[in-house]
Enzyme design. Sequence first.
Site, PDB file in Angstrom:
ATOM      1  N   ASP A  88       0.851  -1.191   0.000  1.00 28.74           N
ATOM      2  CA  ASP A  88       0.000   0.000   0.000  1.00 28.74           C
ATOM      3  C   ASP A  88       0.881   1.234   0.000  1.00 28.74           C
ATOM      4  O   ASP A  88       2.105   1.143   0.004  1.00 28.74           O
ATOM      5  CB  ASP A  88      -0.976  -0.012   1.177  1.00 28.74           C
ATOM      6  CG  ASP A  88      -0.279  -0.148   2.523  1.00 28.74           C
ATOM      7  OD1 ASP A  88       0.727   0.571   2.740  1.00 28.74           O
ATOM      8  OD2 ASP A  88      -0.722  -0.967   3.356  1.00 28.74           O
ATOM      9  N   HIS A 120      25.483  15.483   2.397  1.00 28.91           N
ATOM     10  CA  HIS A 120      26.920  15.244   2.328  1.00 28.91           C
ATOM     11  C   HIS A 120      27.247  14.308   1.159  1.00 28.91           C
ATOM     12  O   HIS A 120      28.120  14.596   0.338  1.00 28.91           O
ATOM     13  CB  HIS A 120      27.393  14.634   3.644  1.00 28.91           C
ATOM     14  CG  HIS A 120      28.848  14.307   3.685  1.00 28.91           C
ATOM     15  ND1 HIS A 120      29.753  15.004   4.444  1.00 28.91           N
ATOM     16  CD2 HIS A 120      29.567  13.341   3.054  1.00 28.91           C
ATOM     17  CE1 HIS A 120      30.960  14.479   4.285  1.00 28.91           C
ATOM     18  NE2 HIS A 120      30.866  13.464   3.451  1.00 28.91           N
ATOM     19  N   GLU A 121      26.542  13.178   1.082  1.00 25.03           N
ATOM     20  CA  GLU A 121      26.834  12.203   0.041  1.00 25.03           C
ATOM     21  C   GLU A 121      26.529  12.749  -1.348  1.00 25.03           C
ATOM     22  O   GLU A 121      27.302  12.562  -2.290  1.00 25.03           O
ATOM     23  CB  GLU A 121      26.054  10.915   0.292  1.00 25.03           C
ATOM     24  CG  GLU A 121      26.326  10.247   1.628  1.00 25.03           C
ATOM     25  CD  GLU A 121      27.801   9.998   1.895  1.00 25.03           C
ATOM     26  OE1 GLU A 121      28.594   9.946   0.941  1.00 25.03           O
ATOM     27  OE2 GLU A 121      28.168   9.872   3.078  1.00 25.03           O
ATOM     28  N   HIS A 144      29.146  15.059  -2.632  1.00 23.05           N
ATOM     29  CA  HIS A 144      30.280  14.362  -3.238  1.00 23.05           C
ATOM     30  C   HIS A 144      30.034  14.161  -4.730  1.00 23.05           C
ATOM     31  O   HIS A 144      30.945  14.274  -5.554  1.00 23.05           O
ATOM     32  CB  HIS A 144      30.499  13.013  -2.567  1.00 23.05           C
ATOM     33  CG  HIS A 144      31.305  13.083  -1.303  1.00 23.05           C
ATOM     34  ND1 HIS A 144      32.534  13.693  -1.235  1.00 23.05           N
ATOM     35  CD2 HIS A 144      31.063  12.604  -0.062  1.00 23.05           C
ATOM     36  CE1 HIS A 144      33.014  13.585  -0.008  1.00 23.05           C
ATOM     37  NE2 HIS A 144      32.138  12.937   0.729  1.00 23.05           N
ATOM     38  N   TYR A 201      40.654  12.750  -4.187  1.00 25.47           N
ATOM     39  CA  TYR A 201      40.285  12.341  -2.835  1.00 25.47           C
ATOM     40  C   TYR A 201      41.503  11.901  -2.025  1.00 25.47           C
ATOM     41  O   TYR A 201      41.605  10.749  -1.592  1.00 25.47           O
ATOM     42  CB  TYR A 201      39.240  11.226  -2.911  1.00 25.47           C
ATOM     43  CG  TYR A 201      38.427  11.081  -1.650  1.00 25.47           C
ATOM     44  CD1 TYR A 201      37.595  12.102  -1.214  1.00 25.47           C
ATOM     45  CD2 TYR A 201      38.485   9.932  -0.893  1.00 25.47           C
ATOM     46  CE1 TYR A 201      36.840  11.972  -0.063  1.00 25.47           C
ATOM     47  CE2 TYR A 201      37.743   9.780   0.272  1.00 25.47           C
ATOM     48  CZ  TYR A 201      36.923  10.812   0.677  1.00 25.47           C
ATOM     49  OH  TYR A 201      36.185  10.685   1.825  1.00 25.47           O
ATOM     50  N   GLU A 216      35.899  16.602   1.225  1.00 24.68           N
ATOM     51  CA  GLU A 216      35.118  16.278   2.415  1.00 24.68           C
ATOM     52  C   GLU A 216      34.489  17.519   3.045  1.00 24.68           C
ATOM     53  O   GLU A 216      33.337  17.503   3.472  1.00 24.68           O
ATOM     54  CB  GLU A 216      35.998  15.570   3.438  1.00 24.68           C
ATOM     55  CG  GLU A 216      36.125  14.079   3.225  1.00 24.68           C
ATOM     56  CD  GLU A 216      34.793  13.360   3.347  1.00 24.68           C
ATOM     57  OE1 GLU A 216      33.982  13.739   4.211  1.00 24.68           O
ATOM     58  OE2 GLU A 216      34.555  12.432   2.571  1.00 24.68           O
ATOM     59  N   ASP A 250      21.348  23.795  12.424  1.00 27.97           N
ATOM     60  CA  ASP A 250      22.534  23.928  13.273  1.00 27.97           C
ATOM     61  C   ASP A 250      23.782  23.798  12.420  1.00 27.97           C
ATOM     62  O   ASP A 250      23.713  23.767  11.196  1.00 27.97           O
ATOM     63  CB  ASP A 250      22.523  22.853  14.380  1.00 27.97           C
ATOM     64  CG  ASP A 250      22.283  21.455  13.824  1.00 27.97           C
ATOM     65  OD1 ASP A 250      22.928  21.116  12.807  1.00 27.97           O
ATOM     66  OD2 ASP A 250      21.462  20.704  14.387  1.00 27.97           O
ATOM     67  N   GLU A 253      24.160  14.606  13.689  1.00 36.67           N
ATOM     68  CA  GLU A 253      23.552  14.573  15.017  1.00 36.67           C
ATOM     69  C   GLU A 253      22.325  13.677  15.081  1.00 36.67           C
ATOM     70  O   GLU A 253      21.947  13.201  16.157  1.00 36.67           O
ATOM     71  CB  GLU A 253      23.191  15.992  15.475  1.00 36.67           C
ATOM     72  CG  GLU A 253      22.022  16.645  14.759  1.00 36.67           C
ATOM     73  CD  GLU A 253      22.400  17.301  13.440  1.00 36.67           C
ATOM     74  OE1 GLU A 253      21.569  18.032  12.878  1.00 36.67           O
ATOM     75  OE2 GLU A 253      23.536  17.070  12.965  1.00 36.67           O
ATOM     76  N   ASP A 287      43.707   7.523   6.291  1.00 29.77           N
ATOM     77  CA  ASP A 287      42.636   8.458   5.952  1.00 29.77           C
ATOM     78  C   ASP A 287      42.945   9.224   4.662  1.00 29.77           C
ATOM     79  O   ASP A 287      42.631  10.400   4.535  1.00 29.77           O
ATOM     80  CB  ASP A 287      42.391   9.433   7.114  1.00 29.77           C
ATOM     81  CG  ASP A 287      41.136  10.273   6.927  1.00 29.77           C
ATOM     82  OD1 ASP A 287      40.162   9.764   6.352  1.00 29.77           O
ATOM     83  OD2 ASP A 287      41.151  11.454   7.338  1.00 29.77           O
ATOM     84  N   HIS A 320      39.340  13.194   6.132  1.00 30.31           N
ATOM     85  CA  HIS A 320      38.258  13.377   7.095  1.00 30.31           C
ATOM     86  C   HIS A 320      38.689  14.175   8.319  1.00 30.31           C
ATOM     87  O   HIS A 320      37.846  14.537   9.142  1.00 30.31           O
ATOM     88  CB  HIS A 320      37.725  12.016   7.573  1.00 30.31           C
ATOM     89  CG  HIS A 320      36.943  11.270   6.554  1.00 30.31           C
ATOM     90  ND1 HIS A 320      37.512  10.331   5.719  1.00 30.31           N
ATOM     91  CD2 HIS A 320      35.637  11.316   6.224  1.00 30.31           C
ATOM     92  CE1 HIS A 320      36.578   9.827   4.923  1.00 30.31           C
ATOM     93  NE2 HIS A 320      35.431  10.409   5.213  1.00 30.31           N
TER      94      HIS A 320
END
Length: 561
Positions: A299, A382-383, A386, A397, A406, A420, A425, A480, A485
């Site tokens: 549905d 965010h994604e 990118h 990257y 990033e 914010d 969060e 990293d 990051h």
Amino acid sequence: MKKKHVIPMAVLSSALVMGSVAPSSTLAVSTQTPTEVVQKNVHKANDNRPFFVQEKHAEKQNKADERSAKAFLKNNNAKYNIDSPEESLDAAEVKKDQLGMTHVKLQQKKNGVPVDGHAVTVHYSSDNRVQTVSGQFNESVEDASISTDASLSKEESINKAKASVKAPKELPYEPSSELVIYPFDDENHLAYKVNVTFMGEQPGNWFVYVDANSGEVIDQYNAIMHADGYQSSTGAGLGVLGDHRELHISHQNDKSFKDGTKFYLLDQTHENLDGIYTYDFKNSWAYNQLPGELFQSNDAAFTDDYDRPAVDAHYNSEEVYDYFLEEHDRNSIDGEGMPIISSVHFGEDYNNAFWNGRQMTYGDGDGEFFIPLSAGLDVAAHEMTHGVTTNSAGLKYRFQSGALNEAFSDIFGALVDEEDWEVGEDIMAEEAIASGRESLRSLSNPSKYPVGSTYAPYGDGNGMYPSHMDEYYDLPIDLDNGGVHINSSIINHAAYITGEQIGKEKLGQIYYRALTVYLTPDSDFNHAREVLIQSAVDLYGEGSAEALATADGFDQVGITE
């Protein structure tokens, strides 16, 4: 199955932000820093770095096109050190923006082979005067005698690349291979640039440079960042946190279905957009089957617990799409209406979300550190940012260009989720919050959170995310990707300082213009400062409060030239 844990600070090819209100003294503009100070960078001979040159007294041209741009560079060879632009530069694209400016991008080539990441853009004012010239040009390539004949085939280069990154036999996408000149370690290599993408517990969006003659792998890095027959209809659902969501969905009538009709998380209501698709990966690790099955229900109400991550992914994708369309007149990730694809329920207890170069993918979290990651609007932003970066500046990257990649995703995450200056969060689990980890990263106070113990020795000893260049982490590529990051939080904080002075809407306009007009694949922090200030000047004028605030943001984090 055993739970899969990902190091928290490296999760999400998108970085999330948190923030508390900074003291009012940090909002003051440093009046001793006029915008002209940061716009003096002149292209130096044999300096293979991105450059930015402001032209103050250029004559009006009849046209703003490839021919005019090459003639300008030739006539100003003493400044730009491009001896034969008509031979070494090809026209990549010519774009006119909403300010009436025209941007002529010229790709550097050698015997018809592109020099990877190297292009020069001549920026014209609305009356066809050259205003700035930016980009990256490798003089050693132009001066050297380089054979562009490859003895290795494209197929062989792909096999070499797949072996180098230990790619699985079955791939969800066909690898690509392009012959390029690749400047690396003070040598100019004829190489195949191979892109290999795969999913799984350790997903990869690898770029591998294979010597076009010897077959040796020169360099490689992983750039994974962290409907016929359907009729449009409306539906509703509950998100991960219990929010009621109004959804654009589709339905399909088919006698083979028990109830006659199935409803799908497929939005086909946006003009010139190929659709917003949300798929169910059913907690599988079978990456070759990505994106999975189109999420469906009997549905139009998607209210089961299992539905909730999909509801948020679908809803948030449309929210981010609307932001870029309404604020920046950008039609989807590539600006040309490409489909927006998300897959939820990836793996089991998977603490990550990422952009793989083609789509968004969300894990469900382990319930201890993360809840389902699609719950965060800023995570979706965010994604998807990118993807915007991939289709505009193309920031590599790793190291500072990767940290910029990033940071721009973090910044737009905080702009789309405008409540914010936090990122992530809404995806933190109770155990993480109880331990003091209320979000992933903070734009207002990056140093609120510690980096992993592996990374701490490379900083100034305090072991926290940096807010200033004095706290920069000089990381190797195998940690990293050189700090993408971690050091991104310096740029995040500069944007926060600026945003508190001029507001999020203007901040978004400035950062979007820099990303889509001026930044290059190898841009570093200093280059970002230059082009962000120029973007503010373009939009709001020389000496404007917006340009001064942009400069002040970088001043306060120690990026001063």
